[in-house]
Each structure stands twice: as structure tokens, then as C-alpha cells.
Design an enzyme around this catalytic site. Structure first.
Site, PDB file in Angstrom:
ATOM      1  N   TYR A  48       0.830  -1.195   0.000  1.00  0.00           N
ATOM      2  CA  TYR A  48       0.000   0.000   0.000  1.00  0.00           C
ATOM      3  C   TYR A  48       0.870   1.253   0.000  1.00  0.00           C
ATOM      4  O   TYR A  48       1.817   1.386   0.779  1.00  0.00           O
ATOM      5  CB  TYR A  48      -0.917   0.020   1.233  1.00  0.00           C
ATOM      6  CG  TYR A  48      -1.578   1.360   1.449  1.00  0.00           C
ATOM      7  CD1 TYR A  48      -2.577   1.803   0.578  1.00  0.00           C
ATOM      8  CD2 TYR A  48      -1.174   2.199   2.475  1.00  0.00           C
ATOM      9  CE1 TYR A  48      -3.162   3.046   0.755  1.00  0.00           C
ATOM     10  CE2 TYR A  48      -1.754   3.440   2.662  1.00  0.00           C
ATOM     11  CZ  TYR A  48      -2.747   3.857   1.797  1.00  0.00           C
ATOM     12  OH  TYR A  48      -3.315   5.085   1.954  1.00  0.00           O
TER      13      TYR A  48
ATOM     14  N   GLY B 260      -5.204   5.712   0.105  1.00  0.00           N
ATOM     15  CA  GLY B 260      -6.552   5.754   0.646  1.00  0.00           C
ATOM     16  C   GLY B 260      -7.509   4.875  -0.130  1.00  0.00           C
ATOM     17  O   GLY B 260      -7.251   3.687  -0.348  1.00  0.00           O
TER      18      GLY B 260
END
Length: 520
Positions: free
Chosen positions: A66, A73
Site C-alpha cells: 500500500y 486511501g
């Protein structure tokens, strides 16, 4: 003055980061100009570098991380091709460049930088040692980012304000250097310094954390701690001005309700009044609550400070970004350590306790101004005599100002943490509002310090009037109170004829914020 009762000074010349616990006093010292020294032992440098290399290895293996190989997000499902991965951190810094409002002061910016550096130095963020060194260099050359105050909901961390630190590292936006707002690239040129190229994860590591709210919390704690001592001194002065009953602060009385902070406040007031020598100056058996209950009011903050310190310093010494990089075990751990709930709660609690002190002093001021309640003093503490009394108004307008500042402080006590907003396509659907809570607390502190400044002048005037009326022997004052009166008199002459008091009020506030009133 001891560190337990006054705002920290920058007397600590160098603060060490990286392999030791950082105290909030050390953050305040850095904010006020202390240099920093990043740990540079070979094993520590290797520990930090191992995290950065682990991120590199995942990229070579085409792993999904990520914020490294994905968008941010709600965009975490968007994969980023490996040929664009190195541009992603720069884009993160740029699209968050939308802060508004007033900018943080250089002192506040230095605290923010120290907090972020300390969190990254924990070694769980996957950043390079070079990145840590650059923040150290900025601090030690007193180059601070221009950071707007507004735009953070406190989770996913202080993204927008911290983007201004990240932008400075890559040579963009503006800094304050030598008291002037300048383009970062121009300041770098003066030093022959090249901007950094952020490695994968470094933009996210810089921005996805709680450094802004934590920095403000450190500064707020320092000021609040001093305020407990100062408001105790003001209460003793108010009691003398009103010819109060010093037995209200007796140690036997307070042994019956043993909150330690409350008892400390009572002890400070008792020592200032020397109640055994002068137990009662009036015929009143019981003074009004704003005098008699002052230890119970100020004591709430004094008793809350230990848990607030625990919350703030634990956050300060944590890795509070996402994902967490465990290079030793070769794990990428996705979580929510950017969430500022503990700081939000501490700041909401602190601002409530501080505003109650403003309200307490406001009530004390109302009593000493009103001839119906001040036990024989002139209205508004005017020292004018004879027919001059008709045209002189003493502290009348100052007391109105105190009422206004107190009202604004009380209005801002609404807890920010309960106003969570769902943002960013409902990815950030429960947020802490910690930075707003911390900014509220700073505003309430400013207002309360203004109230305290007015009270220092007014109570000094009241005690002087008692001396003039031969109701108080100045030789009977404790050394602590005599010292405070002497300090006030250096800046403030007895108010006999009306004159503007703005300048001396501002000067008094400045001295409060610098911890220059000797209240130990």
C-alpha cells in the site's frame, strides 16, 4: 524555576534522537532552539537502512505494498506500474498542498519536525537514514517549513500539513529562514544543498502520522503545567486583595479529600499566604467559591497532567504511520497507527480544564472590581482620589476584556473528537479530529494567558491599595508574593489616572508564555 512549574527553556543545548526515549520537555526545547543529534552508531544506521532495503526488495519481487505500488486511501485498489512507482511519493506531497488558514509559527514548526523525525527514527517506517539526516539538518540550521494550520482531520494522520515538510525535503514550497519567508529552492542554493528524491514509501511515511497534533500537544502541556502554578499564585493574590480567609487552604482540611494535584494547588496557595501567621483577614467565615474552591478547580488540570503526559509521550515515541515496516521479520503490516485518538482526547480534556481556570480567574476579577463584594476597595480598583475618582475608571474595561476572553475560551471547549467526518470516499470514515482539538487547546491557552495577565496586574493593584489604606503591612507578605509584586511593578505603575493598558497587557502575556514570572 524548576521544570515542573515553568515552560521549558532551550537550556538543553542538544537533544538526542533515535535510540532513546524523547520527552515532551525535549520537544519544547527543540521548538525553542535546541539542536538535535540523530543517533549515528553503525548498528542503528544499519537498522534504519534495512527497512529501506526491504521496501526495495519487495519492488524487485513485484509485491503489492500500500502506498508503494498502489494509490492512496480509497485508491488502494489502483495498482501503480513499477516504472511510475518512484513518482508516486512526489505526487502525494503535491496533491496535499492545499492547506489554508494561518501558518504555524517557526517554534511550532520546529516541534512538528522533531516529532516527525522521532517517529521515523523508531525504524518501522521503511525510510532511509539520509531522510532522517535531512530533517536533522533543517532543524540545526533553523530552516522551518511554512505549514498552514488547517486541513487535517487527524486520520489518516496529519496528511496535508505534513505535506509541507515533505515538500521542503524535495526542494519545493517555502521555508522560514533567518526570519524571512523564502522559496525552499533558494535557501538550498545558499547552502549548496540538493533536494532529496523521495524513495518509495518515504512520502507516505513523512505525511501519514500524528506529528502536528503531537507537537502542539507537547507545547500545550508545557504551557498548561506552568498555568497551574501561575493561577495558584493569582488566587493567593486575589485572597489577599479580598481580605480572604486563608484557612480555606489548610493541610488538615485537604487531607480529607486527597486528590494529589488538588492538594498540591492548595499547598502552593497556602505557602503564598502563610496562613498560620495570617489565618483570617476578614470577618467572613467562608469566602466565595472562586477563592475557596480554587484548589478544586485548578487541581483538576494538575491531577490530569500525568495521564496527559502518558498519552502524549507514548504517541511521541511511536511509529504512527501506515503501513508499518518490520524489516527484521520481513513483514508489511497494514493498520491504523496514524489515528490520533489519544492526542484528541488529551487535548479535548486539557482545553476543558484550562478554560475552567480562565473562568475561575474571571470570577475572581469580578469580585475584586465590585465594591459590593471586594470588602472596602474602590470600584474597579481605581487608585484615583477625591474628585478625580469621578472621571477615572481603573480596570473597568480590562474586566470587560477578561469576560470576553473567558467567554471565547469557554465557547471553544466543545470536544472536537466527537465531530468525526467521513472523508475520502468513506475510506477515512471515522477520524480523530486530533489536530483541531490541539489547535483549539492552543487558542484556549492564549485566551487564558490573557486573562491571567490582566489578573496579575489587577491583583497587584488591589494589594497595593490595601497597603495604601493601611489594611495590609507589606512586611507581612511572604517572599514569594513580594517577589511577584516586585516583578509586576517593574512594568506596571499604580493605576491612578486612566491610561491605555494594551502594551503592558501584551508584555505580561509574553512573559507568561516565556515562563518569566517566578512562581516557584
Amino acid at each position: 524555576m524548576s521544570n515542573t512549574s515553568s515552560p521549558s527553556s532551550s537550556a538543553e543545548k542538544t537533544v538526542h534522537l533515535g535510540q532513546s526515549y524523547l520527552s515532551l520537555e525535549q520537544v519544547v526545547a527543540v521548538a525553542k532552539g535546541a539542536t538535535v543529534k540523530l543517533a549515528d552508531a553503525a548498528d542503528y544506521v544499519e537498522y534504519i537502512q534495512k527497512g529501506a532495503r526491504f521496501i526495495d526488495s519487495l519492488l524487485h519481487e513485484e509485491g503489492v505494498v500500500y502506498g508503494v505500488t498502489t494509490g492512496y486511501g480509497d485508491s488502494c485498489t489502483v495498482n501503480v506500474s513499477l516504472d511510475l512507482v518512484h513518482e508516486l511519493p512526489l505526487h502525494l506531497t503535491r496533491f496535499h498542498g492545499c492547506g489554508l488558514g494561518d501558518v504555524f509559527s517557526p517554534m511550532q514548526a520546529r516541534a512538528i519536525m522533531a516529532c516527525r523525525l522521532n517517529s521515523l527514527a523508531v525504524g518501522k517506517s521503511g525510510v532511509s537514514y539520509l531522510l532522517l539526516q535531512r530533517i536533522e539538518w533543517l532543524l540545526n540550521n533553523d530552516i522551518t517549513p511554512v505549514i498552514p494550520q488547517e486541513g487535517s482531520v487527524g486520520a489518516s494522520g496529519d496528511l496535508t500539513p505534513l505535506s509541507y515538510l515533505a515538500a521542503v525535503l524535495v526542494g519545493e514550497r517555502e521555508v522560514i529562514y533567518q526570519g524571512k519567508r523564502q522559496a525552499t529552492k533558494d535557501v538550498y542554493l545558499k547552502f549548496g544543498m540538493m533536494p532529496l528524491t523521495l524513495r518509495p514509501k518515504e512520502g507516505l511515511a513523512l505525511m501519514n502520522g500524528t506529528a502536528v497534533m503531537t507537537a502542539l500537544a507537547c507545547l500545550a502541556y508545557d504551557r498548561s503545567q506552568y498555568l497551574t502554578r501561575l493561577s495558584s499564585r493569582i488566587t493567593a493574590m486575589a485572597s489577599l486583595t479580598l481580605k480572604g480567609n486563608a484557612n480555606h487552604f489548610d493541610e488538615i482540611l485537604f487531607a480529607a479529600k486527597p486528590h494529589p494535584g488538588q492538594n498540591q494547588i492548595a499547598s502552593w496557595i497556602r505557602e503564598d499566604l502563610n496562613h498560620h501567621a495570617h489565618p483570617r483577614n476578614s470577618d467572613r467565615l467562608q469566602d466565595r467559591y472562586s477563592i475557596r474552591c480554587a484548589p478544586h478547580i485548578i487541581g483538576v488540570l494538575q491531577d490530569a497532567l500525568p495521564f496527559m503526559r502518558q498519552f502524549i509521550e507514548t504517541e511521541l515515541n511511536s511509529a504512527n504511520d501506515n503501513p508499518i515496516v518490520d524489516a527484521e521479520g520481513e513483514h508489511i503490516l497494514h493498520g491504523g497507527h496514524f489515528y490520533g485518538g489519544h492526542i484528541a482526547f488529551a487535548m479535548d480534556a486539557m482545553k476543558n480544564a484550562v478554560a475552567n481556570i480562565a473562568d475561575l480567574i474571571d470570577r475572581q476579577m469580578a469580585l475584586v472590581m465590585d465594591p459590593k463584594f471586594n470588602n472596602g476597595l474602590p470600584a474597579n480598583l481605581s487608585a484615583a482620589e477625591g474628585e478625580r475618582r469621578a472621571i477615572n475608571h481603573g480596570f473597568k474595561a480590562v474586566q470587560i476584556g477578561v469576560s470576553a476572553w473567558t467567554a471565547e475560551a469557554l465557547k471553544n471547549t466543545m470536544p472536537a473528537s466527537v465531530f468525526s467526518r467521513s472523508t475520502e470516499c468513506h475510506n477515512q470514515d471515522k477520524v480523530s479530529m486530533g489536530t483541531i482539538a490541539a489547535r483549539d487547546c492552543m487558542r484556549i491557552l492564549q485566551l487564558t494567558e490573557q486573562v491571567a495577565a490582566a489578573a496579575l496586574l489587577a491583583m497587584s493593584q488591589g494589594i497595593q491599595l490595601r497597603v495604601i489604606q493601611k489594611e495590609l503591612d507589606p512586611n507581612s507578605l511572604t517572599p514569594s508574593l513580594a517577589n511577584t509584586l516586585a516583578q509586576v511593578s517593574e512594568d506596571f505603575e499604580l493605576l491612578t489616572e486612566d491610561r491605555p493598558l494594551e502594551a503592558v497587557l501584551r508584555q505580561t502575556v509574553d512573559k507568561i508564555q516565556l515562563g518569566l514570572w517566578e512562581v516557584c
